[in-house]
Design an enzyme around this catalytic site. Structure first.
Site, PDB file in Angstrom:
ATOM      1  N   ASP A  63      55.673  67.844  47.098  1.00 40.72           N
ATOM      2  CA  ASP A  63      54.934  66.390  47.016  1.00 40.72           C
ATOM      3  C   ASP A  63      55.853  65.618  45.960  1.00 40.72           C
ATOM      4  O   ASP A  63      55.824  66.025  44.663  1.00 40.72           O
ATOM      5  CB  ASP A  63      53.411  67.014  46.495  1.00 40.72           C
ATOM      6  N   SER A 147      63.858  49.374  52.407  1.00 42.73           N
ATOM      7  CA  SER A 147      63.232  48.879  53.654  1.00 42.73           C
ATOM      8  C   SER A 147      63.698  47.279  53.660  1.00 42.73           C
ATOM      9  O   SER A 147      63.819  46.678  52.884  1.00 42.73           O
ATOM     10  CB  SER A 147      61.698  49.109  53.902  1.00 42.73           C
ATOM     11  N   TYR A 160      52.774  48.196  50.940  1.00 46.46           N
ATOM     12  CA  TYR A 160      53.946  48.733  51.293  1.00 46.46           C
ATOM     13  C   TYR A 160      55.195  48.007  50.845  1.00 46.46           C
ATOM     14  O   TYR A 160      56.117  48.611  50.264  1.00 46.46           O
ATOM     15  CB  TYR A 160      54.051  48.937  52.793  1.00 46.46           C
ATOM     16  N   LYS A 164      58.149  49.017  48.168  1.00 43.69           N
ATOM     17  CA  LYS A 164      59.864  49.092  48.275  1.00 43.69           C
ATOM     18  C   LYS A 164      60.686  48.102  47.518  1.00 43.69           C
ATOM     19  O   LYS A 164      61.615  48.369  47.357  1.00 43.69           O
ATOM     20  CB  LYS A 164      59.587  48.948  50.125  1.00 43.69           C
TER      21      LYS A 164
HETATM   22  N1  LIG Z   1      60.490  53.828  60.284  1.00 42.63           N
HETATM   23  C1  LIG Z   1      60.863  52.816  59.755  1.00 42.63           C
HETATM   24  O1  LIG Z   1      60.853  51.623  60.677  1.00 42.63           O
HETATM   25  C2  LIG Z   1      61.235  52.392  58.488  1.00 42.63           C
HETATM   26  C3  LIG Z   1      61.833  51.209  57.986  1.00 42.63           C
HETATM   27  C4  LIG Z   1      62.132  51.102  56.949  1.00 42.63           C
HETATM   28  C5  LIG Z   1      61.914  52.064  55.608  1.00 42.63           C
HETATM   29  N2  LIG Z   1      61.717  53.152  56.274  1.00 42.63           N
HETATM   30  C6  LIG Z   1      61.426  54.401  55.215  1.00 42.63           C
HETATM   31  O2  LIG Z   1      62.244  55.422  55.699  1.00 42.63           O
HETATM   32  C7  LIG Z   1      61.562  56.446  54.974  1.00 42.63           C
HETATM   33  C8  LIG Z   1      61.310  57.479  56.150  1.00 42.63           C
HETATM   34  O3  LIG Z   1      60.467  57.072  57.056  1.00 42.63           O
HETATM   35  P1  LIG Z   1      60.427  57.400  58.470  1.00 42.63           P
HETATM   36  O4  LIG Z   1      60.178  56.262  59.427  1.00 42.63           O
HETATM   37  O5  LIG Z   1      61.316  58.547  59.091  1.00 42.63           O
HETATM   38  O6  LIG Z   1      58.872  58.512  58.225  1.00 42.63           O
HETATM   39  P2  LIG Z   1      58.260  59.708  58.687  1.00 42.63           P
HETATM   40  O7  LIG Z   1      56.818  59.389  58.578  1.00 42.63           O
HETATM   41  O8  LIG Z   1      58.740  60.067  60.095  1.00 42.63           O
HETATM   42  O9  LIG Z   1      58.796  60.530  57.770  1.00 42.63           O
HETATM   43  C9  LIG Z   1      58.288  60.494  56.460  1.00 42.63           C
HETATM   44  C10 LIG Z   1      58.365  61.786  55.853  1.00 42.63           C
HETATM   45  O10 LIG Z   1      58.069  61.980  54.287  1.00 42.63           O
HETATM   46  C11 LIG Z   1      57.055  63.026  54.216  1.00 42.63           C
HETATM   47  N3  LIG Z   1      56.164  62.574  52.965  1.00 42.63           N
HETATM   48  C12 LIG Z   1      55.158  61.888  53.047  1.00 42.63           C
HETATM   49  N4  LIG Z   1      54.634  61.840  51.751  1.00 42.63           N
HETATM   50  C13 LIG Z   1      55.495  62.903  51.138  1.00 42.63           C
HETATM   51  C14 LIG Z   1      55.088  63.260  49.836  1.00 42.63           C
HETATM   52  N5  LIG Z   1      54.143  62.988  48.944  1.00 42.63           N
HETATM   53  N6  LIG Z   1      55.974  64.187  49.384  1.00 42.63           N
HETATM   54  C15 LIG Z   1      57.081  64.636  50.225  1.00 42.63           C
HETATM   55  N7  LIG Z   1      57.197  64.159  51.361  1.00 42.63           N
HETATM   56  C16 LIG Z   1      56.405  63.482  51.973  1.00 42.63           C
HETATM   57  C17 LIG Z   1      56.474  63.100  55.412  1.00 42.63           C
HETATM   58  O11 LIG Z   1      55.721  64.477  55.732  1.00 42.63           O
HETATM   59  C18 LIG Z   1      57.352  62.838  56.574  1.00 42.63           C
HETATM   60  O12 LIG Z   1      58.114  63.829  56.898  1.00 42.63           O
HETATM   61  C19 LIG Z   1      60.364  56.228  54.212  1.00 42.63           C
HETATM   62  O13 LIG Z   1      60.714  56.002  52.845  1.00 42.63           O
HETATM   63  C20 LIG Z   1      60.079  54.868  54.884  1.00 42.63           C
HETATM   64  O14 LIG Z   1      59.237  54.075  54.113  1.00 42.63           O
HETATM   65  C21 LIG Z   1      60.948  53.530  57.458  1.00 42.63           C
END
Ligand SMILES: NC(=O)c1ccc[n+]([C@@H]2O[C@H](COP(=O)([O-])OP(=O)(O)OC[C@H]3O[C@@H](n4cnc5c(N)ncnc54)[C@H](O)[C@@H]3O)[C@@H](O)[C@H]2O)c1
Length: 265
Positions: A63, A147, A160, A164
């Site tokens: 975590d 992001s 959010y 970021k």
């Molecule tokens: N999907 C998008 O469009 C997007 C765009 C910009 C940035 N992001 C960023 O990319 C990163 C990955 O996002 P994603 O889209 O793959 O999302 P996702 O939800 O598929 O993956 C996020 C992962 O983080 C893990 N997680 C959440 N809380 C946690 C904690 N407290 N400790 C450890 N692990 C934890 C979850 O279990 C999950 O596996 C994130 O930081 C997100 O903010 C995503």
């Protein structure tokens, strides 16, 4: 192709969309991957899949809000693979809330993972890198997932976005703090990526009655990308590979937009 052979790379949130794609691709490049996630079982499965494909990996439950767990994750990676070369602070959560509806609890939920979690990850990585430098192996790379929301405030995602923006600020501050030790910190900024996170955001738009149809919010955000489509997790692999490799050694404090052309800065 940048050389990642035998680099020890720790990735948080590595069972999710973007993190999992990066973990699999960098493992295929020859890196030793620590697949870290809140969901320990999924982390172990992710590591097993990498090993089944001929790569090197371990799965660790973490975590990112808990310093002792982050410490244990880095120690486990160092113990297993001899050192840590790169930490990707990629774990994150999102939540759709109209501006006036964001509660203190919502704020803490999102910023604890996305901002405090990144601070803790960066601090503990630097401690690891310093210990390794004393043993003759200096340097180290921190890579944070920011992001487009780190560059623009989007109305029903204010908390959010704040979390970021904080990632970019910490990346710049850490670059200044640790550059003389050869420790770099950079981040990359995805746009609209088809992952479980966007399912949560899209459902939030519908729950808040901001949209009516499934994928309406996703499609309307993605439509603003000049390259004409939403991102897939694989679209972020190239920048991750570059930032993790020695090709980016003379770069620090930067945020790279990899969003299909949504935000120009
Ligand atoms: N999907 C998008 O469009 C997007 C765009 C910009 C940035 N992001 C960023 O990319 C990163 C990955 O996002 P994603 O889209 O793959 O999302 P996702 O939800 O598929 O993956 C996020 C992962 O983080 C893990 N997680 C959440 N809380 C946690 C904690 N407290 N400790 C450890 N692990 C934890 C979850 O279990 C999950 O596996 C994130 O930081 C997100 O903010 C995503």
């Amino acid at each position: 192709m940048p050389n990642l052979k035998d680099k020890s790379i720790v990735i948080t949130g590595a069972t999710g969309g973007i993190g999992a794609a990066i973990a699999e691709a960098l493992a295929a490049d020859g890196a030793a991957i620590t697949v870290a996630d809140l969901n320990q079982e999924a982390a172990e499965k992710g590591a097993a899949a990498i090993k089944a494909a001929g790569g090197s990996a371990i799965g660790v439950g973490v975590d990112v809000r808990q310093r002792d767990q982050v410490r244990a994750m880095l120690d486990k990676a160092a113990e297993t693979f001899g050192r840590v070369d790169v930490l990707f602070n990629n774990a994150g959560v999102a939540q759709t809330r109209p501006f006036l509806s964001i509660t203190e609890e919502d704020w803490r939920f999102v910023t604890d993972v996305n901002a405090l979690g990144v601070l803790i990850g960066m601090q503990e990585a630097v401690k690891t890198f310093r210990r390794q430098a004393e043993a003759g192996h200096g340097g180290g790379k921190i890579i944070n997932t920011a992001s487009i929301a780190a560059k623009q405030g989007y109305e029903p995602l204010a908390h959010y976005c704040a979390s970021k923006f904080a990632v970019v600020a910490m990346t710049q501050a850490a670059a200044r703090a640790f550059g003389k030790e050869g420790i770099t910190a950079n981040c990359f900024c995805p746009g609209v990526v088809a992952t479980p996170m966007w399912e949560v955001i899209d459902k939030g738009f519908r729950d808040e009655k901001l949209t009516t149809k499934e994928n309406e919010a996703f499609d309307s955000f993605a439509a603003t990308a000049v390259l004409g489509r939403a991102s897939q997790p694989a679209d972020l692999v190239g920048v991750a590979r570059y930032l993790a490799s020695s090709d980016s050694d003379f770069m620090t404090g930067q945020s790279l937009m990899v969003d299909g052309g949504m935000v120009f800065i």
